[in-house]
Design an enzyme around this catalytic site. Structure first.
Site, PDB file in Angstrom:
ATOM      1  N   SER A 120      -4.537   0.019  -6.634  1.00 43.65           N
ATOM      2  CA  SER A 120      -4.609  -1.042  -7.640  1.00 43.65           C
ATOM      3  C   SER A 120      -6.061  -1.426  -7.847  1.00 43.65           C
ATOM      4  CB  SER A 120      -3.813  -2.269  -7.190  1.00 43.65           C
ATOM      5  OG  SER A 120      -4.034  -3.365  -8.067  1.00 43.65           O
ATOM      6  N   TYR A 138      -2.148  -8.960  -1.124  1.00 41.75           N
ATOM      7  CA  TYR A 138      -1.867  -7.793  -1.969  1.00 41.75           C
ATOM      8  C   TYR A 138      -3.111  -6.924  -2.111  1.00 41.75           C
ATOM      9  CZ  TYR A 138      -0.680  -5.010  -6.070  1.00 41.75           C
ATOM     10  OH  TYR A 138      -0.461  -3.970  -6.941  1.00 41.75           O
TER      11      TYR A 138
END
Length: 262
Positions: free
Chosen positions: A143, A156
């Protein structure tokens, strides 16, 4: 269009989002698609559509990637049934947008087990299989959060930074065995991710920059069998990820203000 006839593509998180999009793109290119996730009802739909697109059989397995015993069992079943896996896409994962000190440790542990350890277990088992078979390609979904962390995404971002670092080292280790490793680092993608992360307001704020999962899937499938190091998107975030380490103070300011839409 790349020709994936007689190739086997194994995808975790294959019931929705990027995993589903890649499954259908790969099937359209002729691949035998194997999707794995926790929701068999959704998997069955993907399996049916993949079989229609490829004109060959497709397979679905219920799998929770936070469970290493289940991973080993599923990988064994896939290899026994099909004989080989040519491409592995680790797309299973989830996020939660909360401040670091407010994030429950059970959530933190679950996110690491799913996003990081699950991918590592899959890479270890299928990677060994690919080495024995003389080649293959592993694609891990990272990501942009792993490159440019922002507030309310500490856990995250940490999981995705771990995925990127692991992929970088694994790429170098497996290169002599003709096994490619690619990390895919998208910004916001138009999937159900934001519903899981309780960030639907954020989804609306970043809609202008959000990536269409089908377009990203086409890039991923086009990379199969090629020594592609990374796929970074969208372009403005890819450029920002290059600049961020060069000007960290400015990067921190932008990440905490202009780029922070949560």
């Amino acid at each position: 269009m790349i020709n994936l006839q007689d190739k086997v593509v194994l995808i975790t998180g294959g019931s929705s989002g990027i995993g589903r999009a890649v499954a259908l793109q790969a099937a359209a290119a002729g691949a035998t698609v194997v999707v794995a996730a926790r929701n068999m009802a959704k998997l069955a739909q993907v399996r049916s559509e993949a079989a229609r697109l490829s004109g060959t059989s497709a397979y679905a397995y219920t799998l929770d990637v936070s469970d290493p015993v289940a991973i080993e069992s599923t990988c064994t079943q896939v290899i026994d049934a099909l004989g080989h896996v040519d491409y592995l896409l680790n797309a299973a994962g989830f996020g939660a947008f909360e401040e670091a000190l407010a994030t429950d440790m059970r959530t933190t542990e679950s996110m690491f087990r799913t996003n990081v350890l699950g991918s590592m277990y899959m890479c270890r088992i299928i990677g060994r299989h690919m080495v024995e078979n003389g080649g293959g390609h592993i694609v891990n979904i990272g990501s942009m959060a792993g490159k440019i962390p922002t507030p309310k995404s500490a856990v995250y971002a940490a999981t995705k930074a771990a995925v990127i670092a692991y992929s970088d080292a694994l790429r170098m280790e497996l290169r002599p065995a003709s096994v490619y490793v690619t990390s895919v680092n998208p910004g916001p993608v138009k999937t159900d991710f934001f519903k899981t992360a309780n960030a639907e307001d954020y989804e609306q704020k970043v809609d202008l920059f959000a990536i269409d999962p089908d377009r990203l899937a086409r890039k991923i499938v086009a990379s199969f069998g090629r020594p592609v190091r990374e796929i970074n998107a969208p372009l403005p975030m890819a450029v920002a990820a290059k600049v961020y380490p060069l000007f960290p103070r400015v990067g921190d300011y932008l990440a905490g203000t202009i780029f922070n839409r949560k």
